[in-house]
Design an enzyme around this catalytic site. Sequence first.
Site, PDB file in Angstrom:
ATOM      1  N   SER A   1       9.293  -2.157  12.969  1.00 24.96           N
ATOM      2  CA  SER A   1       8.549  -2.226  12.021  1.00 24.96           C
ATOM      3  C   SER A   1       8.938  -2.594  10.293  1.00 24.96           C
ATOM      4  O   SER A   1       8.374  -2.743  10.028  1.00 24.96           O
ATOM      5  CB  SER A   1       8.057  -0.622  12.013  1.00 24.96           C
ATOM      6  OG  SER A   1       8.963   0.731  11.468  1.00 24.96           O
TER       7      SER A   1
ATOM      8  N   THR B   1       7.130   1.365   6.788  1.00 24.51           N
ATOM      9  CA  THR B   1       6.074   0.004   6.987  1.00 24.51           C
ATOM     10  C   THR B   1       5.954   0.624   5.083  1.00 24.51           C
ATOM     11  O   THR B   1       5.406   0.000   4.107  1.00 24.51           O
ATOM     12  CB  THR B   1       4.667   0.826   7.560  1.00 24.51           C
ATOM     13  OG1 THR B   1       4.867   0.523   8.820  1.00 24.51           O
ATOM     14  CG2 THR B   1       3.643  -0.204   7.008  1.00 24.51           C
TER      15      THR B   1
END
Length: 186
Positions: free
Chosen positions: A40, A93
């Site tokens: 991610s 993120t």
Amino acid sequence: MSTEAITLARWYNNGQPLTMDEISVGAVKTYWADGPISDSAPAGTAYAVGEKTKNKYVGISKDKKPLTTILEAAKVDGKSTGLVFTCEVPHATPADFSAHIDSRSNYDAIIKQQVYNNLDVVLGGGDKYAQTYRNELIAKGYDYVTTKQEMISSTSNKIWGMFAEVDLAYDIDRSKIDQKNQHLKK
């Protein structure tokens, strides 16, 4: 088929585009700079800065140079910026859009960069990490809130809301947590 299968086909094709890429609409290529399946951190960095990077990198190029994120560009253009997330604030993120570092796991460095990034709104989990900077954020003009009612009552143009110690519970679990908390209050 899944985007992972298409990505694998590209890699099998020596990284060359597939004929179907010419007609693909609304899809993204999910690989990172050095491999077919992305973590991610480099995936979010690609969204945040428009460039592929190495595994575990946040907001930096393959050669560790900071890259301007879309939020930083918006800020330079005079726009208000913010992050809303369900994980903890220094997680990969949100960090991809608000920090620049070669290790997604260095939460101490990430949260410090986020505090100084001058975002207007930050809402999510991670009070455990942001608490160290609470007084500093308040001095910088933020309302630091930890409940829905505090957020609703805020009249500040800058708000930093941490609604869980770490990450927020999944929707399916929230009603159970609320019921448990109500039982404890009786």
